[in-house]
Design an enzyme around this catalytic site. Structure first.
Site, PDB file in Angstrom:
ATOM      1  N   ASP A 100      36.452 -29.285  55.518  1.00 33.32           N
ATOM      2  CA  ASP A 100      37.632 -29.964  56.059  1.00 33.32           C
ATOM      3  C   ASP A 100      37.759 -29.623  57.536  1.00 33.32           C
ATOM      4  OD1 ASP A 100      38.243 -27.253  55.339  1.00 33.32           O
ATOM      5  OD2 ASP A 100      40.378 -27.680  55.594  1.00 33.32           O
ATOM      6  N   GLU A 167      40.226 -25.185  53.769  1.00 31.83           N
ATOM      7  CA  GLU A 167      40.328 -23.945  54.537  1.00 31.83           C
ATOM      8  C   GLU A 167      41.365 -24.052  55.648  1.00 31.83           C
ATOM      9  OE1 GLU A 167      39.435 -20.900  57.591  1.00 31.83           O
ATOM     10  OE2 GLU A 167      39.460 -23.059  57.812  1.00 31.83           O
TER      11      GLU A 167
HETATM   12  N1  BES Z   1      36.999 -21.134  61.994  1.00 33.75           N
HETATM   13  C1  BES Z   1      38.351 -20.721  61.906  1.00 33.75           C
HETATM   14  C2  BES Z   1      38.519 -19.217  61.824  1.00 33.75           C
HETATM   15  C3  BES Z   1      38.298 -18.524  63.138  1.00 33.75           C
HETATM   16  C4  BES Z   1      39.151 -18.793  64.199  1.00 33.75           C
HETATM   17  C5  BES Z   1      37.262 -17.638  63.291  1.00 33.75           C
HETATM   18  C6  BES Z   1      38.960 -18.163  65.413  1.00 33.75           C
HETATM   19  C7  BES Z   1      37.076 -17.016  64.515  1.00 33.75           C
HETATM   20  C8  BES Z   1      37.913 -17.289  65.576  1.00 33.75           C
HETATM   21  C9  BES Z   1      38.979 -21.329  60.671  1.00 33.75           C
HETATM   22  O1  BES Z   1      38.526 -22.630  60.388  1.00 33.75           O
HETATM   23  C10 BES Z   1      40.462 -21.439  60.883  1.00 33.75           C
HETATM   24  O2  BES Z   1      40.896 -21.989  61.849  1.00 33.75           O
HETATM   25  N2  BES Z   1      41.223 -20.906  59.971  1.00 33.75           N
HETATM   26  C11 BES Z   1      42.637 -21.038  59.957  1.00 33.75           C
HETATM   27  C12 BES Z   1      43.076 -20.442  58.638  1.00 33.75           C
HETATM   28  C13 BES Z   1      44.531 -20.537  58.352  1.00 33.75           C
HETATM   29  C14 BES Z   1      44.997 -21.955  58.203  1.00 33.75           C
HETATM   30  C15 BES Z   1      44.826 -19.777  57.068  1.00 33.75           C
HETATM   31  C16 BES Z   1      43.245 -20.300  61.147  1.00 33.75           C
HETATM   32  O3  BES Z   1      42.776 -19.228  61.537  1.00 33.75           O
HETATM   33  O4  BES Z   1      44.224 -20.818  61.708  1.00 33.75           O
HETATM   34 ZN    ZN Z   2      36.658 -22.968  60.531  1.00 32.43          ZN
END
Ligand code: BES
Ligand code: ZN
Length: 480
Positions: A100, A167
């Site tokens: 997603d 996710e």
């Molecule tokens: N790829 C990101 C996680 C990430 C962000 C890793 C910055 C390293 C640096 C992931 O897809 C993401 O954005 N996750 C969300 C999760 C949340 C909705 C629970 C986030 O971090 O906002």
């Molecule tokens: Zn991500």
């Protein structure tokens, strides 16, 4: 043992078809956070299942049930579970990625249609929503399998896949599936380690491996009052205005220099030791890197360690938006909306957990609201949460990734913790009792969640080689 030469040659020779695969994936707007796009998330799952089957991966979709999004009951996108290889002499590595993406509209300020992969031949950048987060890395694993299958190279490990479609919206349903499939004899049984490629280098030059992520607690604060929009000339200074109350509350959360104003939260944060401080000092990073990624000179501090710890090992509080705010052009003069809803989240670090943080945040806001003596009604909801995660980067899983990175990029990767969240990371670590590695494909300026998200062509192609080489390094390590 590095990967056989034919692997890298296959990847180079097939770079264009890999880019085509990414273009097909980006063209499916699999936005999980908007009910209108839900069918596209299902389409994306089908696209992946077909691609995986055509590569000889055993694959099935798992129904995760239903959830409620903005008051509407919706079917959750399926988890995709797959496996290839079942040799008891080999290690089994579980690969997780998400299919997603965040929302994106041309009108947000994109230079190109966000759901059409747009290469810039001059810079080698491949622009499109999800190119870096997380479709490029997800397809990187399929590219690796393809290169092995088509060049008749034996896969050095058994692979299991777990791809999810929620996710970006809190991973609804996945924790239960992971817990249910972890015991002996179930799908995840026998996994030796997990690799997730869903993060980024800190800058645009030095690769990294990530051994920690922040958790998150996401809140919606609603203030309701008048039964309809009111004329501010008639009702201003005569009724309690929801927007005024809400802005007051939001103003009590965080200072402009990032300090969280909620008493009690700082006590939950594990103190920074001198030894840990040194780990941030050696990372190849500068304040200029933050400002390059942010696109402006807006860093909170000129101290590199302060900037890194602020992102990696301190909590942060961000205000994301307000529903019910007047946001159209013009100068409307009504008292804004009957209900004003503010959304904010707190990124959590050890030893914070959503369970510890929630009551502190809720009590604080209720207390601040009580001080207003407002006759409006306050409601606070936690929309989703996840615990922080930190692991041991001395594990063989990391050693394999260090060697692979050195082979591909001729540089030793920095060891980093990240400010973002991938809640299932901790679920995998706890449910399977194995090490989890975050092995990034993209760069710090990729603009995940932002306008003009991109993945550099070289990061996609060399990154595919990196993922494959990591598997060969894992295959060569003996663990007793
Ligand atoms: N790829 C990101 C996680 C990430 C962000 C890793 C910055 C390293 C640096 C992931 O897809 C993401 O954005 N996750 C969300 C999760 C949340 C909705 C629970 C986030 O971090 O906002
Ligand atoms: Zn991500």
């Amino acid at each position: 043992m590095t990967a056989p030469k034919q692997f890298a040659s296959y990847v180079d020779a097939n770079a264009e078809s890999y880019i085509q695969r990414l273009a097909k994936a980006v063209a499916i707007p699999s936005v999980s956070g908007d009910a209108k796009y839900r069918q596209h998330v299902f389409d994306m799952a089908d696209f992946l299942v077909n691609e995986m089957r055509s590569l000889g991966i055993n694959v099935h979709k798992v129904d995760l049930g239903k959830h409620v999004l903005d008051g509407e009951e919706l079917q959750l996108p399926p988890a995709i579970l797959g496996s290839i290889g079942n040799d008891p002499k080999k290690k089994t590595i579980l690969l997780y990625a998400h299919y997603d993406v965040q929302p994106a509209l041309l009108s947000d300020g994109w230079d190109h249609e966000p759901f059409r992969l747009t290469p810039d031949p001059k810079t080698g950048r491949l622009y499109g929503r999800g190119a870096s987060d997380d479709k490029g890395p997800l397809l990187g694993w399929l590219n690796v399998v393809e290169a092995h299958v088509k060049s008749n190279i034996e896969l050095p490990v058994n692979l299991k896949f777990c791809f999810e479609g929620m996710e970006e919206s809190g991973s609804d349903g996945l924790d239960d599936l992971i817990k249910a499939e972890s015991p002996k004899g179930k799908f995840f049984d026998g996994v030796h380690a997990v690799c997730i490629s869903d993060n980024y280098w800190l800058n645009d030059r030095t690769p990294c491996l990530t051994y920690g992520l922040r958790g998150i607690s996401y809140y919606k604060v609603s203030v309701s009052g008048p039964a309809r929009d009111l004329h501010s000339g008639v009702f201003g200074n005569t009724v309690h205005e929801p927007m005024t109350d809400l802005i007051h509350l939001l103003g009590k959360l965080v200072t402009p220099t990032g300090e969280i104003k909620i008493p009690g939260l700082a006590n939950l944060v594990a103190p920074l030791t001198e030894e840990e401080r040194k780990r941030y000092e050696v990372i190849d990073y500068s304040v200029a890197d933050v400002e390059h990624s942010a696109g402006a000179r807006v860093a909170i501090s000129d101290d590199k360690v302060r900037v890194l710890t602020g992102r990696m090992r301190e909590p942060s509080l961000s205000i994301h938006g307000i529903e019910g705010a007047f946001s159209a052009p013009g100068a409307k003069t009504s008292v804004a909306k009957t209900t004003s809803k503010g959304k904010f989240s707190i990124r959590l670090v050890p030893d914070m957990t959503p369970e510890l943080v929630d009551p502190i945040v809720i009590n604080y806001l209720e207390g601040e609201f009580a001080k207003l003596n407002s006759k409006n009604k306050l409601k606070i909801e936690n929309l989703h949460g996840g615990k922080p995660w930190v692991t041991d980067p001395g594990h063989w899983n990391y050693k394999a990734a260090i060697k692979a990175t050195e082979t591909i990029y001729k540089k030793t990767p920095d060891l980093t913790r990240e400010g973002g969240s991938i809640p299932v990371t901790l679920t995998f670590a706890e449910a399977l009792g194995v090490n989890v590695l975050l092995l990034p494909m993209g760069r710090g300026d990729d603009g995940a969640h932002s306008t003009n998200e991109k993945l550099d062509r070289s990061n996609y192609i060399e990154g595919t080689k990196l993922l494959g080489t990591y598997l060969h390094e894992v295959g060569a390590i003996s663990i007793v």
